[in-house]
Design an enzyme around this catalytic site. Structure first.
Site, PDB file in Angstrom:
ATOM      1  N   ASP A   1      55.961 -66.478 -39.491  1.00 58.08           N
ATOM      2  CA  ASP A   1      55.072 -65.459 -38.936  1.00 58.08           C
ATOM      3  C   ASP A   1      55.346 -64.084 -39.529  1.00 58.08           C
ATOM      4  O   ASP A   1      54.414 -63.289 -39.735  1.00 58.08           O
ATOM      5  CB  ASP A   1      55.228 -65.392 -37.411  1.00 58.08           C
TER       6      ASP A   1
ATOM      7  N   ARG B   1      25.563 -72.654 -26.435  1.00 61.35           N
ATOM      8  CA  ARG B   1      24.486 -73.643 -26.320  1.00 61.35           C
ATOM      9  C   ARG B   1      23.408 -73.168 -25.356  1.00 61.35           C
ATOM     10  O   ARG B   1      22.221 -73.356 -25.588  1.00 61.35           O
ATOM     11  CB  ARG B   1      25.056 -74.980 -25.852  1.00 61.35           C
TER      12      ARG B   1
ATOM     13  N   CYS C   1      28.278 -66.125  15.355  1.00 65.92           N
ATOM     14  CA  CYS C   1      27.704 -65.124  16.265  1.00 65.92           C
ATOM     15  C   CYS C   1      27.612 -65.577  17.716  1.00 65.92           C
ATOM     16  O   CYS C   1      27.269 -64.782  18.594  1.00 65.92           O
ATOM     17  CB  CYS C   1      26.324 -64.703  15.772  1.00 65.92           C
TER      18      CYS C   1
ATOM     19  N   TYR D   1      31.797 -80.728 -34.517  1.00 70.55           N
ATOM     20  CA  TYR D   1      31.393 -82.126 -34.348  1.00 70.55           C
ATOM     21  C   TYR D   1      30.070 -82.485 -35.022  1.00 70.55           C
ATOM     22  O   TYR D   1      29.716 -83.666 -35.086  1.00 70.55           O
ATOM     23  CB  TYR D   1      31.348 -82.516 -32.871  1.00 70.55           C
TER      24      TYR D   1
ATOM     25  N   TYR E   1      53.487 -63.618 -42.742  1.00 80.05           N
ATOM     26  CA  TYR E   1      52.062 -63.438 -42.463  1.00 80.05           C
ATOM     27  C   TYR E   1      51.799 -62.015 -41.985  1.00 80.05           C
ATOM     28  O   TYR E   1      50.844 -61.356 -42.429  1.00 80.05           O
ATOM     29  CB  TYR E   1      51.613 -64.443 -41.396  1.00 80.05           C
TER      30      TYR E   1
ATOM     31  N   GLU F   1      32.816 -77.338 -30.378  1.00 78.43           N
ATOM     32  CA  GLU F   1      33.288 -77.022 -29.030  1.00 78.43           C
ATOM     33  C   GLU F   1      34.416 -76.009 -29.125  1.00 78.43           C
ATOM     34  O   GLU F   1      35.366 -76.176 -29.912  1.00 78.43           O
ATOM     35  CB  GLU F   1      33.808 -78.308 -28.367  1.00 78.43           C
TER      36      GLU F   1
ATOM     37  N   LYS G   1      32.092 -91.371 -20.230  1.00 80.70           N
ATOM     38  CA  LYS G   1      32.935 -90.482 -19.436  1.00 80.70           C
ATOM     39  C   LYS G   1      34.105 -91.258 -18.837  1.00 80.70           C
ATOM     40  O   LYS G   1      33.989 -92.437 -18.508  1.00 80.70           O
ATOM     41  CB  LYS G   1      32.113 -89.839 -18.310  1.00 80.70           C
TER      42      LYS G   1
ATOM     43  N   CYS H   1      21.916 -72.535  13.610  1.00 72.52           N
ATOM     44  CA  CYS H   1      22.112 -71.384  14.479  1.00 72.52           C
ATOM     45  C   CYS H   1      20.769 -70.701  14.681  1.00 72.52           C
ATOM     46  O   CYS H   1      20.021 -70.483  13.721  1.00 72.52           O
ATOM     47  CB  CYS H   1      23.106 -70.409  13.848  1.00 72.52           C
TER      48      CYS H   1
ATOM     49  N   CYS I   1      23.031 -62.822  13.355  1.00 70.89           N
ATOM     50  CA  CYS I   1      24.149 -63.639  12.866  1.00 70.89           C
ATOM     51  C   CYS I   1      24.636 -63.090  11.532  1.00 70.89           C
ATOM     52  O   CYS I   1      23.898 -63.077  10.537  1.00 70.89           O
ATOM     53  CB  CYS I   1      23.711 -65.097  12.709  1.00 70.89           C
TER      54      CYS I   1
ATOM     55  N   SER J   1      21.697 -82.407 -25.350  1.00 71.82           N
ATOM     56  CA  SER J   1      22.801 -82.957 -24.578  1.00 71.82           C
ATOM     57  C   SER J   1      22.907 -84.449 -24.879  1.00 71.82           C
ATOM     58  O   SER J   1      22.113 -84.998 -25.638  1.00 71.82           O
ATOM     59  CB  SER J   1      22.564 -82.728 -23.089  1.00 71.82           C
ATOM     60  N   LEU J   2      23.889 -85.105 -24.288  1.00 65.77           N
ATOM     61  CA  LEU J   2      24.104 -86.534 -24.514  1.00 65.77           C
ATOM     62  C   LEU J   2      23.911 -87.308 -23.220  1.00 65.77           C
ATOM     63  O   LEU J   2      24.252 -86.826 -22.135  1.00 65.77           O
ATOM     64  CB  LEU J   2      25.528 -86.790 -25.032  1.00 65.77           C
TER      65      LEU J   2
ATOM     66  N   LYS K   1      28.722 -91.994 -31.980  1.00 66.44           N
ATOM     67  CA  LYS K   1      27.500 -91.706 -32.734  1.00 66.44           C
ATOM     68  C   LYS K   1      27.310 -92.776 -33.800  1.00 66.44           C
ATOM     69  O   LYS K   1      28.278 -93.147 -34.485  1.00 66.44           O
ATOM     70  CB  LYS K   1      27.587 -90.335 -33.415  1.00 66.44           C
TER      71      LYS K   1
END
Length: 678
Positions: free
Chosen positions: A34, A140, A415, A229, A37, A177, A318, A430, A436, A83-84, A294
């Site tokens: 580091d 997105r 109340c 991706y 750098y 992502e 999932k 209520c 209230c 979306s998937l 995919k």
């Protein structure tokens, strides 16, 4: 120092630093300490400060902006970010594989090649490179429109400001992502605890909150990562014909891809990959919530096409919703805007799905009866969809001897007013109305919300204070607030007070349909408010309408008409409305057109697929303005279907039934012909 040596040294330093960034953040293989750098970065900054005319926007020194933004601007995706579809079992994944083979007219035992990768639990984003230089980063959003987050994306070390190598298209949109690794999340929360600040509940929330920082200097302090991706729009060049080869090429150009990605052959190999990753899920350095599959061949992807807002050639399997057992300590009751009293389970805190859960919804008395739950029971808690905690079952064998039944209140817990349950409802209400405090707070939160009066800066905490201190009883009181009153509230500074007062003033100019919706009339949502405004044209005509006239409004039935009439007949409520108008809340009356004058009156339309010029909600509004009813499904009664790219089952149903289908160009022409300019 002569000009030429300075330019040469700058070029060398920039190339060196970018190489080191690539080795550290993309390859996970740092080549220098580091300190080395840091020395190179310091020298680069010194040279650029001394020679500002040689500063370049893609320099490694320019990752962090100097000044915060005033706000986010909208970005329209030229190719929608789809979306998937989800699978939750091996059987559902097998069904997906079977459907793919059937659509491709391949034998059922064909073993297709699939590109597999972990589904990162982060924020989907788009990066746009022009001639290899990062031009824009965007979220997105809703798939069609996102937010410009370029200033924050530039701080992420694994996002190259300039692509490496050569051969990339002149215009290249990379999708991926952005996420926060577990170690970074833990460090972030540890620092927050040390400073007495609020901690984040999980890495995804932390990443989302970080990307919404207006000050990129704050973003730069958090170790976000980006994993690519796919590719979206590209021009002026060619890409490989396999998904996996595209990812490898992105990696060569300096972008990070997931090292766990694999190409497998056939459904059985897909399932085996899932099992391997499921076993290693907890040991991975980042959160994942499933696996993405995919079809690897892009030509086959093209043949398979899209359905609705998802591709037919990809699916996300999932992981099962994470469940834990804990104890129900008590049941408390919350009062909502319409007086609905909802039971809330207070739980012995338990870690489920990445967060500590101490509360869960029990919905209503019918749900409590269905579960057979008692206070003191051990219960199974699930985070439905990894978001909402809910009690799903009772562990009866662990029920203690002192378990007690859940008792609903006989009066409002806030109340003290009487409560009622209508014969056809499971909800207890209520009857306190404006007296209230809980209903006051909920009604005010609704009134100021974005789709209602859109009063920015008036959040839940402020509303709590204003009601609890008896500074505010109803919406009309908002417009009598002054600066000294606001400055007396907790966490309210001078600038915040000014902004809130400006927002209140701006909100006075609204539309009739927004005002109707903001009032929170029971069962009157956005669509009904719009129909009421268009039918009556003015508040006076609406408020004076008898029940039989209200029933003539599209989508208004006897129940809604009754709620409306009760609302208009309540003198206290009407006094609040008059006070709002006296404080300057106003709108233009709506031109009322007879039903027979509306060109699409009596027709039923369906909008499906993705429209490039507008969102489906906007298309729906235009059709309703012309008198059409817009339905969510196709039937024999459907007059016409507007089909954009990605239209799937609804388009197929329309073709099957012989319903007329038009594309977006024809739809825009129809709108223009009736004087509607999108």
């Amino acid at each position: 120092m002569s000009q030429l040596p300075v330019e040469q040294e700058l070029a060398t330093l920039r190339e060196q630093l970018e190489n080191w960034n690539y080795q550290y953040y993309v390859l996970d293989d740092p080549s220098v300490p580091d300190a080395e750098y840091d020395r190179a970065m310091r020298r680069l900054t010194e040279l650029e400060t001394a020679h500002p005319q040689l500063l370049r926007p893609d320099s490694p020194s320019q990752r962090v902006g100097a000044e915060p933004l005033a706000g986010f601007t909208q970005v329209r995706h030229e190719l929608p970010m789809l979306s998937l579809d989800n699978a939750f079992s091996a059987e559902e994944l097998g069904d997906f594989n079977r459907r793919v083979l059937e659509r491709l007219k391949l034998p059922p035992d064909t073993e297709l090649e699939y590109a597999c990768e972990p589904k990162l639990d982060g924020i989907a984003v788009s990066l746009l490179y022009r001639d290899g230089v990062l031009e824009r980063g965007a979220t997105r959003g809703d798939g069609t429109t996102g937010e410009d987050i370029t200033h924050n994306v530039r701080t992420i070390q694994s996002v190259p400001l300039r692509l490496r190598g050569s051969g990339y298209p002149a215009l290249l949109e990379v999708r991926g992502e952005i996420y926060l690794p577990k170690a970074g999340f833990e460090a972030l929360n540890a620092r927050a605890r040390e400073q007495g600040e609020k901690t984040f509940v999980n890495p995804r929330n932390a990443a989302a909150g970080t990307l919404r920082q207006l000050d990129a200097r704050l973003t730069a302090q958090r170790p976000l990562q980006m994993c690519c991706y796919s590719v979206g729009l590209y021009e002026g060049g060619d890409l490989p014909v396999r998904q996996s080869d595209i990812l490898d090429l992105l990696h060569e150009w300096g972008l990070r891809i997931n090292p766990e990605s694999e190409v497998v052959q056939g459904f059985a190999a897909c399932d085996a990959y899932y099992q391997r990753l499921a076993e290693r899920r907890d040991s991975l350095p980042y959160d994942i919530d499933g696996i993405v599959y995919k079809v690897n061949d892009l030509a086959l992807q093209q043949r398979l096409g899209f359905v609705s807002r998802a591709p037919r050639w990809a699916i996300a399997r999932k992981f099962p919703a994470q469940e834990e057992m804990t104890r129900l300590l008590a049941v408390e009751f919350q009062v909502g805007r319409t007086g609905a009293i909802t039971p809330v389970a207070r739980l012995e805190p338990v870690f489920v799905g990445g967060v500590t859960v101490s509360n869960a919804t029990l919905h209503n008395s019918d749900e409590i009866e269905r579960l057979g739950v008692m206070v003191g029971d051990h219960v199974i808690v699930r985070r439905a969809g990894d978001v909402i905690p809910q009690v799903v079952s009772v562990v009866l064998e662990k029920r203690p001897a002192d378990a007690s039944a859940v008792e609903f209140p006989e009066t409002c817990p806030v109340c003290g007013s009487a409560v009622e349950r209508e014969a056809d409802e499971a909800v207890l209400r209520c009857m306190g109305g404006l007296v209230c405090a809980a209903q006051q707070k909920a009604a005010l939160r609704h009134f100021v919300s974005r789709k209602a009066m859109d009063i920015d800066g008036l959040g839940d905490k402020l509303i709590e204070q204003l009601v609890d201190r008896e500074l505010l009883e109803n919406a009309a009181g908002l417009y009598t607030l002054d600066k000294p009153t606001l400055l007396d509230l907790e966490r309210m500074g001078d600038k915040s007070a000014d902004k809130l007062l400006d927002a209140l003033e701006a909100s006075k100019s609204t539309t009739l349909e927004r005002f109707i919706y903001a009032l929170g009339i029971r069962e009157v949502g956005e669509a009904t408010a719009r129909n009421l405004a268009q039918f009556f044209g003015s508040w006076e005509a609406l408020a004076a309408a008898p029940e039989e006239k209200l029933l003539e409004v599209p989508d208004v039935g006897p129940v809604v008409a009754d709620h409306l009439r009760q609302f208009f007949d309540d003198k206290a409520i009407m006094a609040v409305v008059e006070k709002l108008r006296a404080e300057g809340v106003h709108w233009d009356n709506v031109e009322v057109r007879a039903a027979e004058e509306l060109p699409l009156q009596g027709e039923t339309w369906v909008v499906t697929g993705t429209l490039e010029s507008m969102g489906r909600s906007e298309a729906k509004n235009h059709l309703q303005d012309l008198g059409a009813k817009v339905a969510g499904s196709v039937s024999a009664k459907t007059t016409r279907v507007v089909a954009g790219p990605g239209a799937g089952s609804k388009l197929a149903k329309a073709e099957q039934l012989g319903v007329e289908v038009i594309d977006e160009a024809a739809f825009l022409a129809l709108l223009a012909g009736h004087g509607v300019a999108p």
